[in-house]
Design an enzyme around this catalytic site. Structure first.
Site, PDB file in Angstrom:
ATOM      1  N   ASN A   9       0.858  -1.196   0.000  1.00  0.00           N
ATOM      2  CA  ASN A   9       0.000   0.000   0.000  1.00  0.00           C
ATOM      3  C   ASN A   9       0.896   1.249   0.000  1.00  0.00           C
ATOM      4  O   ASN A   9       1.625   1.511   0.962  1.00  0.00           O
ATOM      5  CB  ASN A   9      -0.894  -0.048   1.250  1.00  0.00           C
ATOM      6  CG  ASN A   9      -1.798   1.155   1.359  1.00  0.00           C
ATOM      7  OD1 ASN A   9      -1.383   2.292   1.132  1.00  0.00           O
ATOM      8  ND2 ASN A   9      -3.045   0.898   1.719  1.00  0.00           N
ATOM      9  N   GLN A  10       0.845   1.996  -1.117  1.00  0.00           N
ATOM     10  CA  GLN A  10       1.765   3.129  -1.309  1.00  0.00           C
ATOM     11  C   GLN A  10       1.563   4.227  -0.258  1.00  0.00           C
ATOM     12  O   GLN A  10       2.524   4.869   0.160  1.00  0.00           O
ATOM     13  CB  GLN A  10       1.611   3.728  -2.715  1.00  0.00           C
ATOM     14  CG  GLN A  10       2.096   2.801  -3.819  1.00  0.00           C
ATOM     15  CD  GLN A  10       3.540   2.344  -3.620  1.00  0.00           C
ATOM     16  OE1 GLN A  10       4.411   3.129  -3.247  1.00  0.00           O
ATOM     17  NE2 GLN A  10       3.807   1.068  -3.837  1.00  0.00           N
ATOM     18  N   LYS A  12       0.563   3.842   2.942  1.00  0.00           N
ATOM     19  CA  LYS A  12       1.172   3.405   4.203  1.00  0.00           C
ATOM     20  C   LYS A  12       2.693   3.488   4.114  1.00  0.00           C
ATOM     21  O   LYS A  12       3.366   3.874   5.063  1.00  0.00           O
ATOM     22  CB  LYS A  12       0.754   1.965   4.529  1.00  0.00           C
ATOM     23  CG  LYS A  12      -0.696   1.842   4.956  1.00  0.00           C
ATOM     24  CD  LYS A  12      -1.018   0.412   5.368  1.00  0.00           C
ATOM     25  CE  LYS A  12      -2.475   0.277   5.756  1.00  0.00           C
ATOM     26  NZ  LYS A  12      -2.854  -1.099   6.098  1.00  0.00           N
ATOM     27  N   ASP A  69      -2.467  -4.258  11.046  1.00  0.00           N
ATOM     28  CA  ASP A  69      -3.821  -4.708  10.747  1.00  0.00           C
ATOM     29  C   ASP A  69      -4.777  -3.771  11.471  1.00  0.00           C
ATOM     30  O   ASP A  69      -4.536  -3.409  12.626  1.00  0.00           O
ATOM     31  CB  ASP A  69      -4.032  -6.148  11.201  1.00  0.00           C
ATOM     32  CG  ASP A  69      -5.270  -6.745  10.541  1.00  0.00           C
ATOM     33  OD1 ASP A  69      -5.386  -6.676   9.310  1.00  0.00           O
ATOM     34  OD2 ASP A  69      -6.133  -7.281  11.266  1.00  0.00           O
TER      35      ASP A  69
END
Ligand code: IMP
Length: 194
Positions: A9-10, A12, A69
């Site tokens: 995920n870019q 994050k 998560d």
């Protein structure tokens, strides 16, 4: 020091790279580390799922790893969608499904919280977890266009998360809180020159 982040995920990745650069810590994606694992997230808690992801990458790279998560826990739904937040409904239908499942639930019973657990495995595979929680309520309709997922229906104070800027959200969000705990830990353990 290099830490592999168990995500592609870019957003994050960019966030973590910026946060940890001042500590002399380089964050690289699992892709940059040459890892393409995608383990089944079948844990019953956020911590279990974060550790499942972290261990899957650690086994391939034997370098420090972080994995996270997150999810939304709604009290009137006994904590659902919880660890199933991403699987509750397709991305563009999640808010509608949640509002539908809360039909008839009065304002005072619409309490909820966003939770993030970040797992960190050190060079030797030792486990550490950092939890961030943001309490709020679920509104009666969608408001705002920023953010993603359940942001338009998650109310914090007067506004939904989707009505906040990215900086305003980071300052109070579950993910921001967990990242700050990880930052404090890494700062105490690994800061360059110490
Ligand atoms: P993840 O573990 O960070 O990928 O989050 C799992 C799911 O929880 C996402 O797909 C979203 O549906 C929901 N979620 C997690 N964090 C947020 C948030 O900050 N805003 C809205 N939805 C979120």
């Amino acid at each position: 020091m290099k830490i592999v982040m168990a995500t592609n995920n870019q957003n994050k990745l960019r966030e973590a790279k910026e946060i940890f650069a001042p500590l002399g810590i380089e964050i690289i994606s699992q892709k940059e580390a040459g890892v393409s694992v995608d383990p089944e997230e079948n844990g019953l808690t956020f911590a279990e799922n974060a550790l499942i992801k972290a261990h899957a990458v650690y086994e391939c790279v034997k370098l420090p790893v972080i994995a996270d998560d997150s999810g939304l826990c709604v009290d009137a739904l006994d904590g659902a969608p919880g660890v199933y937040s991403a699987r509750y409904a397709p991305e563009n239908e999640r808010c509608e499904k949640l509002l539908h499942n809360l039909e008839g639930v009065p304002a005072e019973k619409r309490t909820a919280k966003f939770v993030t657990v970040i797992a960190f495995l050190d060079q030797n595979g030792n486990e550490f977890t950092f939890e961030g929680i943001c309490p709020g309520t679920i509104g009666f309709e969608k408001r705002g266009t920023n953010g993603f997922g359940y942001d338009p229906v998650f109310v914090y104070g007067e506004k939904t998360f989707a009505q906040l800027s990215a900086d305003e959200k980071n300052a109070i969000s579950h993910r921001g809180a967990a990242l700050r705990k990880l930052y404090a830990y890494l700062q105490s353990e690994y800061q360059e020159g110490e």
